[in-house]
Design an enzyme around this catalytic site. Sequence first.
Site, PDB file in Angstrom:
ATOM      1  CG  HIS A  31      -1.946  -1.089   1.230  1.00 35.40           C
ATOM      2  ND1 HIS A  31      -2.830  -1.288   0.191  1.00 35.40           N
ATOM      3  CD2 HIS A  31      -2.207  -2.064   2.146  1.00 35.40           C
ATOM      4  CE1 HIS A  31      -3.596  -2.338   0.469  1.00 35.40           C
ATOM      5  NE2 HIS A  31      -3.233  -2.833   1.650  1.00 35.40           N
ATOM      6  CG  ASP A  85      -2.771  -8.394   0.765  1.00 34.33           C
ATOM      7  OD1 ASP A  85      -1.945  -8.626   1.661  1.00 34.33           O
ATOM      8  OD2 ASP A  85      -3.840  -7.768   0.976  1.00 34.33           O
ATOM      9  CG  HIS A 118      -6.487  -5.338   1.893  1.00 33.76           C
ATOM     10  ND1 HIS A 118      -5.909  -6.177   2.825  1.00 33.76           N
ATOM     11  CD2 HIS A 118      -7.648  -4.902   2.423  1.00 33.76           C
ATOM     12  CE1 HIS A 118      -6.700  -6.236   3.898  1.00 33.76           C
ATOM     13  NE2 HIS A 118      -7.753  -5.479   3.679  1.00 33.76           N
ATOM     14  CG  ASP A 143      -4.687 -10.035   3.572  1.00 33.19           C
ATOM     15  OD1 ASP A 143      -4.458 -10.540   2.464  1.00 33.19           O
ATOM     16  OD2 ASP A 143      -4.436  -8.841   3.841  1.00 33.19           O
TER      17      ASP A 143
HETATM   18 ZN   LIG Z   1      -4.000  -7.126   2.876  1.00 39.33          ZN
END
Ligand SMILES: [Zn+2]
Length: 341
Positions: free
Chosen positions: A158, A193, A195, A282
Amino acid sequence: MKVIFSVEQLAHDPKGFLSSGAPAENPEQPARAQRLLTAALECGLQQEEPQDYGDGVISSVHTARYMQFLQTIHTRWSRIDGASAEVLPNVHPISRQDGYPKSAVGQVGYHVYDGSCPIAAETWHSARWSAMTAAHAAKRVLSGDNTCYALARPPGHHASQDLAGGFCYLNNCAVAAEQLLTKYQRIAVIDVDVHHGNGTQRIFYERSDVLTVSIHADPVRFYPFFWGYADEVGSGEGEGCNKNLPLPRGTGDVDYLKALESALDAVSGYAPDALVVALGLDAHEADPFRGMAITTAGFGKIGEQLGRVGLPAVIVQEGGYLSDALGRNLASFLQGYQAGQ
Ligand SMILES: [Zn+2]
């Protein structure tokens, strides 16, 4: 396969973050790394300490001003009367073209784009060693290892050139990709991931030497909200070199593996020389973020598909939070990856 890990990464021990506006316990805890390391060693990987390659491997990705900020902000923050123990933003520019403030509070708002990146005295030190871990794994691959696993923590996908967010301060996958580019012409980063890997996307968005592909929970109702949509395809020279595959919340193994097939079609169409895998765990059904419902066996299949690509690869740890299954999920992925090779 080697697992690259430094205990220096454990010093960063964030306490808080904001979840839907409420102060909550920060899930990006040092215990994650210890659990992942145990699982990697039980799988037969050999542990190796990263070397310190100097700040140059970080400045290949991040701006000098941002690196200076990360190194000094906690000390400067601590001089403010009544300030919180951990640095957190409470003001943001409307646009980052608005000018760069001198004030510590202003600079935190400039560089930290959400409430999940508290900065304490040890944050820079651990983030720097996390980047060294990724750089070392890439250098291993450059010197002949087919695959190397960087147990990088804090995570990185991120974070962009001068922005921290989503528990990430330095972009470890981008550091690995830049190292691989010292020998190879074309790199593909594939991010599994749960996200969207918005930091990695932003770093390479206008470049054609790095393909970025991310499979993630649809940002329409999931972090990072502003990025990760299918129409973000890269721009300028990078047009066509970014692919996003947003999937509905709760997606399970079968639909995930279909999306992975389509991601791998994009990778083979690009014909890269080497691969960086942004390995978030995740997307698991028991992960506290509950974004998807991948099973432990599913991670084995994801690993196997990625291993079949057959390219030199750096596997970089991203998310994956504390649950009883965390170590098993890594083991399943690594065993699958090795079986696929
Ligand atoms: Zn994540």
